[in-house]
Design a protein around this motif. Structure first.
Motif, short mmCIF file in Angstrom:
data_model
loop_
_atom_site.label_atom_id
_atom_site.label_comp_id
_atom_site.label_asym_id
_atom_site.label_seq_id
_atom_site.Cartn_x
_atom_site.Cartn_y
_atom_site.Cartn_z
N PHE A 175 -55.83 33.80 -24.20
CA PHE A 175 -54.78 32.78 -24.20
C PHE A 175 -55.41 31.39 -24.15
N PRO A 176 -55.24 30.58 -25.19
CA PRO A 176 -55.80 29.22 -25.18
C PRO A 176 -54.88 28.26 -24.44
N VAL A 177 -55.25 27.86 -23.25
CA VAL A 177 -54.41 26.97 -22.45
C VAL A 177 -54.58 25.54 -22.98
N LEU A 178 -53.50 24.98 -23.50
CA LEU A 178 -53.54 23.63 -24.05
C LEU A 178 -52.70 22.66 -23.22
N SER A 179 -51.65 23.16 -22.58
CA SER A 179 -50.78 22.30 -21.78
C SER A 179 -51.46 21.91 -20.47
N LYS A 180 -51.14 20.72 -19.99
CA LYS A 180 -51.72 20.24 -18.74
C LYS A 180 -50.77 20.42 -17.56
N GLY A 181 -49.46 20.47 -17.82
CA GLY A 181 -48.49 20.50 -16.74
C GLY A 181 -47.60 21.71 -16.74
N PHE A 182 -46.31 21.49 -16.44
CA PHE A 182 -45.36 22.58 -16.27
C PHE A 182 -44.92 23.20 -17.60
#
Length: 330
Positions: A175-182
């Motif tokens: 899973f490529p995590v791109l978001s920084k927040g919620f």
């Protein structure tokens, strides 16, 4: 001796890892840690402190959790760090605000461990969420997000924004995590849908925050970010449809302005509004470019999906090697 002990902790491969991202949850974190220790005694509890200004980290450590720090602010940044550092057969993610009962923990983990489900979603919206949550705009926002994703991505996820989920090793490591927040929960849901990963909904009970515990989610700004994330991911994952819609809109607008010019030309044999004709021509050209851009990007997306399936095979080999190593250590 201390270095060897630290190294063994860092390189461990857990059966179940409970992941708790925290920011100023001193009033609830001890109860959360102890509740999950009781329900999942075989699990390792990880608390990642995200620049808390209270004593969240100290309380979690005294309660028996492994506490680590993430200095980049935002839930997405914390989850990126968790997924990168921890190896486990099953990952259980939960918030540190004590809104998700630990009694559902094993129910969420079993589909991952026994049925190889990639993501198990704790469904609040079908149970007590709308009665317990005292923020009406949050309720409305959750319903809008759920409708948008299930409609645009043709899925049946009951709760898009829930922070109570279980994951397989393969989901976490691909899973490529791109978001920084919620927006991270939305990104997780769309990734699972697009990559054809198996999902399951489990009904859970939700309880509102205790007094003294404040939500870090801003109804308006974070809600707008979530909707923007949906639009961005729709463009990235379904570019043919996204750019086709833009192309159709441009053609319709150009057609509306072009029709009077065409009718006048048929009647008089002259074009009196050259600027309008030129603008219409550019809009038709933009529509054509948009359509072909969608076609090219859809080919790239298809290639990425093929590469992802190959990467999954390497992930499976790594996973089996870790299982074998853990068996030898036991």
């Amino acid at each position: 001796m201390q270095v060897e002990k630290q190294s063994s902790v860092e390189n461990r491969f857990d059966k179940i890892a409970v992941l708790i991202p925290c920011y100023n949850e001193a009033s609830t974190i001890e109860k959360v840690v102890k509740d999950f220790q009781k329900q999942l005694p075989e699990a390792v509890i990880y608390v990642y402190d995200n620049n808390s200004t209270d004593n969240t980290a100290e309380i979690a450590k005294k309660a028996g959790a492994i506490v680590r720090q993430e200095h980049q602010q935002g839930k997405g940044n914390v989850i990126r760090r968790m997924f990168r550092e921890i190896d486990a057969e099953c990952y259980l993610m939960v918030d540190g605000d004590d809104t998700y009962p630990a009694e559902h923990a094993r129910e969420l983990c079993l589909p991952v461990l026994e049925k190889n489900i990639d993501m198990v979603i704790g469904d609040r919206l079908s149970s007590t969420y709308f009665q317990e949550n005292k923020r009406p705009f949050h309720n409305f926002g959750n319903s809008i997000v759920r409708y948008c994703i299930n409609h645009f991505f043709h899925s049946d996820i009951k709760d898009i924004m829930t922070g109570y989920r279980a994951f397989s090793f393969h989901f976490v490591k691909t899973f490529p995590v791109l978001s920084k927040g919620f927006e991270i929960e939305t990104e997780m849901s769309i990734h699972a849908i697009d990559k054809n990963m198996s999902t399951e909904n489990v009904l859970i009970h939700y309880r509102d925050r205790q007094e003294g515990s404040e939500s870090k989610l801003n109804t308006y700004s974070d809600g707008f970010k979530v909707l923007l994330t949906i639009a961005k991911l729709y463009k990235n994952y379904k570019p043919m449809l996204f750019f086709s819609y833009i192309s159709i809109i441009l053609v319709i607008i150009a057609g509306i302005f072009f029709c009077p010019v065409w009718i006048e030309y048929l009647r008089t044999g002259q074009v009196a509004r050259f600027p309008t004709l030129i603008v219409c021509g550019f809009m038709f050209l933009s529509a054509l470019i948009s359509f072909f851009a969608g076609m090219i990007l859809s080919c790239i997306v298809q290639k990425n999906k093929q590469d992802f399936e190959i990467y999954l095979q390497y992930s499976e080999k790594y996973y089996k090697a870790l299982l074998e190593e853990r068996g030898q250590n036991l």
